[in-house]
Design a protein around this motif. Structure first.
Motif, PDB file in Angstrom:
ATOM      1  N   CYS A 180       0.845  -1.186   0.000  1.00 36.89           N
ATOM      2  CA  CYS A 180       0.000   0.000   0.000  1.00 36.89           C
ATOM      3  C   CYS A 180       0.883   1.240   0.000  1.00 36.89           C
ATOM      4  O   CYS A 180       1.859   1.318   0.752  1.00 36.89           O
ATOM      5  N   GLN A 181       0.538   2.193  -0.846  1.00 38.74           N
ATOM      6  CA  GLN A 181       1.196   3.496  -0.816  1.00 38.74           C
ATOM      7  C   GLN A 181       0.170   4.502  -0.327  1.00 38.74           C
ATOM      8  O   GLN A 181      -0.808   4.800  -1.025  1.00 38.74           O
ATOM      9  N   PRO A 182       0.359   5.028   0.893  1.00 38.05           N
ATOM     10  CA  PRO A 182      -0.632   5.980   1.414  1.00 38.05           C
ATOM     11  C   PRO A 182      -0.504   7.334   0.717  1.00 38.05           C
ATOM     12  O   PRO A 182       0.451   7.599   0.001  1.00 38.05           O
ATOM     13  N   ILE A 183      -1.490   8.171   0.949  1.00 42.61           N
ATOM     14  CA  ILE A 183      -1.460   9.521   0.399  1.00 42.61           C
ATOM     15  C   ILE A 183      -0.350  10.303   1.094  1.00 42.61           C
ATOM     16  O   ILE A 183      -0.231  10.272   2.328  1.00 42.61           O
ATOM     17  N   LEU A 184       0.454  10.975   0.293  1.00 42.15           N
ATOM     18  CA  LEU A 184       1.578  11.747   0.825  1.00 42.15           C
ATOM     19  C   LEU A 184       1.094  12.765   1.847  1.00 42.15           C
ATOM     20  O   LEU A 184       0.158  13.528   1.584  1.00 42.15           O
ATOM     21  N   GLY A 185       1.722  12.751   3.027  1.00 39.62           N
ATOM     22  CA  GLY A 185       1.343  13.699   4.068  1.00 39.62           C
ATOM     23  C   GLY A 185       0.422  13.113   5.123  1.00 39.62           C
ATOM     24  O   GLY A 185       0.258  13.694   6.198  1.00 39.62           O
ATOM     25  N   HIS A 186      -0.208  11.994   4.814  1.00 38.22           N
ATOM     26  CA  HIS A 186      -1.059  11.350   5.815  1.00 38.22           C
ATOM     27  C   HIS A 186      -0.184  10.645   6.841  1.00 38.22           C
ATOM     28  O   HIS A 186       0.838  10.050   6.505  1.00 38.22           O
ATOM     29  N   ASN A 187      -0.611  10.684   8.124  1.00 38.94           N
ATOM     30  CA  ASN A 187       0.237  10.116   9.165  1.00 38.94           C
ATOM     31  C   ASN A 187      -0.327   8.833   9.784  1.00 38.94           C
ATOM     32  O   ASN A 187       0.285   8.238  10.657  1.00 38.94           O
ATOM     33  N   THR A 188      -1.532   8.425   9.347  1.00 40.51           N
ATOM     34  CA  THR A 188      -2.080   7.162   9.838  1.00 40.51           C
ATOM     35  C   THR A 188      -2.385   6.246   8.662  1.00 40.51           C
ATOM     36  O   THR A 188      -2.836   6.697   7.604  1.00 40.51           O
ATOM     37  N   VAL A 189      -2.110   4.962   8.842  1.00 39.67           N
ATOM     38  CA  VAL A 189      -2.365   3.954   7.818  1.00 39.67           C
ATOM     39  C   VAL A 189      -3.100   2.791   8.470  1.00 39.67           C
ATOM     40  O   VAL A 189      -2.709   2.341   9.549  1.00 39.67           O
ATOM     41  N   PHE A 190      -4.151   2.343   7.808  1.00 43.98           N
ATOM     42  CA  PHE A 190      -4.998   1.290   8.347  1.00 43.98           C
ATOM     43  C   PHE A 190      -5.083   0.132   7.354  1.00 43.98           C
ATOM     44  O   PHE A 190      -5.142   0.356   6.142  1.00 43.98           O
ATOM     45  N   TRP A 191      -5.117  -1.083   7.872  1.00 47.68           N
ATOM     46  CA  TRP A 191      -5.408  -2.264   7.068  1.00 47.68           C
ATOM     47  C   TRP A 191      -6.749  -2.844   7.523  1.00 47.68           C
ATOM     48  O   TRP A 191      -6.962  -3.073   8.717  1.00 47.68           O
ATOM     49  N   TYR A 192      -7.640  -3.078   6.546  1.00 50.48           N
ATOM     50  CA  TYR A 192      -8.949  -3.667   6.795  1.00 50.48           C
ATOM     51  C   TYR A 192      -9.108  -4.920   5.942  1.00 50.48           C
ATOM     52  O   TYR A 192      -8.510  -5.055   4.879  1.00 50.48           O
ATOM     53  N   ARG A 193      -9.995  -5.773   6.410  1.00 51.26           N
ATOM     54  CA  ARG A 193     -10.413  -6.935   5.631  1.00 51.26           C
ATOM     55  C   ARG A 193     -11.933  -6.859   5.501  1.00 51.26           C
ATOM     56  O   ARG A 193     -12.634  -6.565   6.474  1.00 51.26           O
TER      57      ARG A 193
END
Lengths: 115, 112
Positions: B23-36
């Motif tokens: 996953c490549q998060p949006i630049l500048g975002h500081n939280t990343v989540f994984w969901y199923r």
């Protein structure tokens, strides 16, 4: 405590009608309430969100109504269109404490708008 | 238009194989989540990171799942060994405080 209960599970509305989806929560620490729209084969997309300091927020045909004392919030889709047919999720999060900014999702409502 | 990207979009594998989702998060975002997401369970949070540090992975089966964020532009979710019950759509989302979470297109995983 962390649940968000969403109803109905499915909804069929005629084109031009009003679609209403309801959610209820228990955790009084929740202070951010977004709605997501998901089309088949796509990821959920943020549609509209509300903070508890206001009772209503409107963006185009989409309105969130929020009742803090009842711990309920709802999504209203005015003039529903076939293109609105999707699954809608309500969610809630808290700014502090364990799991801050972690979204708790409802189970989803599958909306079908028929011509 | 900044978006969360995920690879691969589809993955078919045999039971027991290792699966890695990126996953490549949006630049500048500081939280990343994984969901199923499954029909039966809906959207389940597996793990999340803030400023690349893991904050909560209580939703993951620890014996087979692992999530990492080696740098600010990459998050990975690994399943080893995979099992048929892991078949689902896996979403990555990124966010910044109250600005909501923005989901990627998902990885559709089928374990045979």
């Amino acid at each position: 405590q962390q649940q968000v209960k969403q109803s109905p599970q499915s909804l069929i509305v005629q084109k031009g009608g009003i679609s209403i989806i309801n959610c209820a929560y228990e955790n009084t620490a929740f202070d951010y309430f977004p709605w997501y729209q998901q089309f088949p084969g796509k990821g959920p997309a943020l549609l509209i969100a509300i903070r508890p300091d206001v009772s209503e927020k409107k963006e185009g045909r989409f309105t969130i109504s929020f009742n803090k004392s009842a711990k309920q919030f709802s999504l209203h889709i005015m003039d529903s269109q076939p293109g609105d047919s999707a699954t809608y999720f309500c969610a809630a999060s808290a700014a502090s404490g364990a799991g801050s900014y972690q979204l708790t999702f409802g189970k989803g409502t599958k909306l079908s708008v028929i011509p | 238009d900044a978006r969360v990207t995920q690879t691969p979009r589809d993955k078919v594998t045999e039971m027991g194989q290792e699966v890695t989702m990126r996953c490549q998060p949006i630049l500048g975002h500081n939280t990343v989540f994984w969901y199923r997401q499954t029909m039966m369970q809906g959207l389940e949070l597996l793990a999340y990171f803030r400023n690349r540090a893991p904050l909560d992975d209580s939703g993951m089966p620890k014996d087979r799942f692992s999530a990492e964020m080696p740098d600010a532009t990459l998050a990975t979710l690994k399943i080893q060994p995979s099992e048929p019950r892991d078949s689902a759509v896996y979403f990555c989302a990124s966010g910044w405080g109250y600005r909501g979470q923005y989901f990627g297109p998902g990885t559709r995983l089928l374990v045979l």
